[in-house]
Scaffold this active site. Structure first.
Site, mmCIF file in Angstrom:
data_model
loop_
_atom_site.group_PDB
_atom_site.id
_atom_site.type_symbol
_atom_site.label_atom_id
_atom_site.label_comp_id
_atom_site.label_asym_id
_atom_site.label_seq_id
_atom_site.Cartn_x
_atom_site.Cartn_y
_atom_site.Cartn_z
ATOM 1 C CG ASP A 48 7.056 -67.784 43.672
ATOM 2 O OD1 ASP A 48 7.012 -67.292 44.813
ATOM 3 O OD2 ASP A 48 7.908 -68.631 43.327
ATOM 4 C CE LYS A 73 16.398 -68.548 43.208
ATOM 5 N NZ LYS A 73 15.134 -69.173 43.680
ATOM 6 C CG ASP A 86 12.022 -73.483 46.913
ATOM 7 O OD1 ASP A 86 12.780 -72.713 46.282
ATOM 8 O OD2 ASP A 86 10.961 -73.096 47.450
ATOM 9 C CD GLU A 96 12.162 -70.661 41.898
ATOM 10 O OE1 GLU A 96 11.425 -69.653 41.880
ATOM 11 O OE2 GLU A 96 13.333 -70.629 42.297
HETATM 12 P P1 ADP Z 1 11.455 -67.089 48.700
HETATM 13 O O1 ADP Z 1 10.768 -67.976 47.710
HETATM 14 O O2 ADP Z 1 11.738 -65.718 48.172
HETATM 15 O O3 ADP Z 1 12.663 -67.710 49.304
HETATM 16 P P2 ADP Z 1 9.214 -67.566 50.548
HETATM 17 O O4 ADP Z 1 8.268 -68.095 49.557
HETATM 18 O O5 ADP Z 1 9.704 -68.504 51.585
HETATM 19 O O6 ADP Z 1 10.429 -66.797 49.901
HETATM 20 O O7 ADP Z 1 8.466 -66.327 51.265
HETATM 21 C C1 ADP Z 1 8.994 -65.671 52.377
HETATM 22 C C2 ADP Z 1 8.087 -64.506 52.724
HETATM 23 O O8 ADP Z 1 6.794 -64.980 53.093
HETATM 24 C C3 ADP Z 1 8.609 -63.678 53.888
HETATM 25 O O9 ADP Z 1 8.541 -62.304 53.570
HETATM 26 C C4 ADP Z 1 7.628 -64.027 54.992
HETATM 27 O O10 ADP Z 1 7.471 -62.965 55.933
HETATM 28 C C5 ADP Z 1 6.358 -64.250 54.204
HETATM 29 N N1 ADP Z 1 5.351 -65.008 54.959
HETATM 30 C C6 ADP Z 1 5.502 -66.227 55.532
HETATM 31 N N2 ADP Z 1 4.363 -66.583 56.197
HETATM 32 C C7 ADP Z 1 3.490 -65.552 56.031
HETATM 33 C C8 ADP Z 1 2.131 -65.298 56.499
HETATM 34 N N3 ADP Z 1 1.492 -66.178 57.272
HETATM 35 N N4 ADP Z 1 1.547 -64.128 56.151
HETATM 36 C C9 ADP Z 1 2.207 -63.239 55.394
HETATM 37 N N5 ADP Z 1 3.462 -63.409 54.927
HETATM 38 C C10 ADP Z 1 4.102 -64.554 55.247
HETATM 39 MG MG MG Z 2 10.388 -69.294 46.332
#
Ligand code: ADP
Ligand code: MG
Length: 624
Positions: free
Chosen positions: A212, A88, A23, A188
């Site tokens: 998502d 990205k 991912d 995705e």
């Molecule tokens: P992407 O797919 O865009 O790379 P992610 O799916 O990894 O991103 O999401 C990252 C986001 O999720 C960040 O903004 C992070 O702060 C948030 N996040 C991670 N854990 C938590 C949580 N326990 N509660 C709220 N937000 C969270």
């Molecule tokens: Mg993602």
């Protein structure tokens, strides 16, 4: 290519190499694989560092190798020009595609020609988003190899459902640059559905919504899955909305509610502290009702800040409402009702926020499914897809569909569709054309992707000219144009003039994609130039440091002239002269040597002057 390997981690014989699922996210990236014994997908957690690798690349000032992940993220505010995030967003894009979004990034995006792919500038080097994505992929690959104790050469990589050919090709190129053979690019939401086991049974017929919400982007997709075919019925979202915005509104609220000093808006270290505390509050409030911490200002004073879950919900409600509006639109575009959905799947770290869960469940009229770790679900699905491609699940046949119509330009600048959107791939289709002018011997074939009638409003993928058509009156030649779309969504176009059997076969790589030679050239360049680059960077660093030292010494002597002897002043001036002449030269070592000598020479004076000023300060103070 069959290889036999022994997996030292599991002690088992492996018929085939492990194929990993990746991912490659805007904010975070992960790598996963299907465990050969348990047959379950697992996210790789190398050395207990967690499975999440922030998608951030930092180029250290000393010219050392780029750093990727959590360590790189620390530099986002303190060294923004050398710290690349959200790459990205730039992948497969031209400067024109980006528009004014380029200004919002902390690093430099270069516009050499608005039609070509963007580059990112870090000091005197240029990097393409493909190279930077490759840096992230290399890190993931290294972690996988380290954790699994086996070489990893093949991967499945996921992309958003709305990614066009150019962005998909760029992702594939990044994989190749990282030394990975990319077996498949997967959507995705398709990966998320797979992770939830949907579509693994060919008799499955399901319609699902995949919501998502990541760090900086929001995507909603409605998928129909039948007979192993994943059809994207509709997508919607906001490429500038995510968990980072939640952090921002919390930081803004604290700034005004607790009247934080202005430095929290201007000093990068304080901004960083505030942002991290806001993110911590957000995550904490996903599980608790209130949060308290303290911030430390420039003077070392603690300032208590707090936030309740109710306050947090009020702050983010407008943002969550925007995601729901996009869901409404996606549902409408799919011509389905919420009641037609068999499941609503939650993906992305930000779906851990209870208000998000509640809002999504309420909108779709059913409890959303969040039973899998939302950070990992896409990578887990990619691992399952990899496992299928490795031939370990022979009962499953996975097909994808093309998200956009493919066609060619005909008279008047119109798009003539050849492969309609949502066709199952791989697929093949063709049409017959003719000439429009008497004696025409060439025919231009321009290939476009998109849903609009006019080619000018669609995306051009490439063009070529069929030459050698025998001169005939207009309308007589018969030209067959055939499209062959392979399982990755890469298109091959063939044109044949049937009367003369003149034929031309071209692989239409997307206009912004890289040819094999270009990728190889980039690889070669990075090897050949590496030494020179490092040397150049080190020289620049040394010069900057020397200029700073000269400035400090100049300031010091000006301020403290009365405490220095005539000899000391002359010696300092002579050594300053040596640094200046080394600075004018092309070499780094003489600069460093002259700097060291100047430092040695002036340190005792500096200490003496410091003692004098401390004594004066003490003398002026009354004790008791
Ligand atoms: P992407 O797919 O865009 O790379 P992610 O799916 O990894 O991103 O999401 C990252 C986001 O999720 C960040 O903004 C992070 O702060 C948030 N996040 C991670 N854990 C938590 C949580 N326990 N509660 C709220 N937000 C969270
Ligand atoms: Mg993602």
């Amino acid at each position: 290519m069959a290889t036999v390997a022994i997996n030292l981690a599991t002690g088992t014989f492996q018929q085939e190499e492990i194929i990993v699922g990746i991912d490659l996210g805007t904010t975070n990236s992960l790598v996963a694989y299907v465990h050969p014994d348990s047959r379950q997908p697992v996210a790789i957690n190398d050395q207990g560092r967690g499975s999440i690798v922030p998608s951030v690349v930092h180029f250290p000032a000393d010219g050392a190798e780029p750093v990727v992940g959590t360590e790189a993220r620390e530099f986002l505010l303190t060294d923004p020009q050398r710290t690349i995030y959200s790459v990205k967003r730039l992948l497969g894009k031209s400067y024109r595609d980006l528009g004014n979004h380029a200004d919002q990034l902390g690093y430099k995006v270069i516009d050499d020609n608005s039609e070509s792919l963007v580059k990112i500038r870090v000091e005197d080097r240029f990097y393409s988003p493909i190279e930077l994505s490759a840096d992230i992929l290399k890190e993931l690959r290294a972690r996988a190899e380290h954790a699994l104790k086996t070489p990893v050469n093949r991967a499945v990589i996921t992309v958003p459902a709305y990614f066009n050919d150019s962005q998909r090709q760029a992702t594939r190129d990044a994989g190749r640059l990282a030394g990975l053979e990319v077996l498949r690019i997967v959507n995705e939401p398709t990966a998320a559905a797979l992770a939830y086991g949907i579509g693994l049974d060919p008799s499955d017929e399901k319609t699902v919504a995949v919501y998502d919400l990541g760090g900086g982007t929001f995507d909603i997709s409605i998928l129909r899955i039948q007979q192993g075919i994943f059809e994207v019925l509709s997508t919607n979202g906001d490429t500038y909305l995510g968990g980072d915005d939640f952090d921002r509104v919390v930081a803004e609220y604290w700034t005004s509610a607790f009247q934080l000093p202005a430095a929290f808006r201007s000093n990068p270290h304080l901004q960083q502290q505030l942002r991290l505390a806001a993110e911590m509050a957000k995550k904490y409030l996903s599980q608790h009702d209130d949060f308290t911490t303290h911030l430390t200002d420039e003077a070392g004073q603690n300032i208590a800040v707090m936030l309740t879950r109710a306050q947090f919900n009020d702050l983010i409600r407008p943002l969550v409402d925007r995601t729901i509006a996009a869901c409404r639109q996606a549902l409408q575009d799919s011509t389905l009702a919420a009641t037609d959905l068999d499941a609503v799947l939650l993906v992305g770290g930000s779906t851990r926020v209870p208000l998000v869960y509640d809002a999504v469940s309420a909108f779709f009229g059913q409890p959303a499914n969040n039973s899998l770790n939302p950070d990992e679900v896409v990578a887990l699905g990619a691992a399952i897809q990899a496992d299928i491609l490795a031939g370990n699940r022979r009962d499953v046949l996975l097909l994808d569909v093309t998200p956009l119509t493919l066609g060619i330009e005909t008279l008047g600048g119109l798009l003539d569709p050849i492969i309609p959107r949502n066709s199952k791939i791989p697929t093949k289709a063709g049409r017959q054309y003719t000439t429009s002018i008497d004696g025409q011997v060439n025919l231009k074939i321009a290939v476009y992707q998109g849903e609009r009638d006019l080619v000018s409003q669609n995306r051009k993928l490439g063009e070529f000219v069929l030459t050698g058509i025998p001169a005939m009156p207009a309308g007589l030649p018969k030209v067959d144009v055939n499209f062959l779309l392979n399982a990755d969504g890469i298109l091959q176009v063939e044109a044949i003039e049937l009367r003369s059997n003149t034929r031309q076969q071209v692989e239409i790589k997307p206009q912004y994609g890289l040819t094999d030679e270009q990728v190889e050239q980039m690889l070669m360049d990075s090897l050949v130039n590496a030494k020179e680059d490092v040397a150049a960077r080190l020289l620049i660093e040394a010069r900057t440091a020397a200029e700073q030292l000269l400035y400090q010494v100049g300031n010091f002597t000006k301020k403290n002239r009365q405490h220095l002897t005539e000899e000391e002043l002359t010696a300092t001036e002579a050594q300053v002269g040596k640094v200046r002449s080394a600075l004018a030269g092309p070499e780094r070592d003489p600069i460093l040597k002259a700097m060291d000598e100047l430092d040695e020479l002036t340190r005792p004076y500096a200490e003496r002057v410091m003692n004098i000023s401390i004594q004066q300060a003490m003398a002026g103070k009354k004790i008791g």
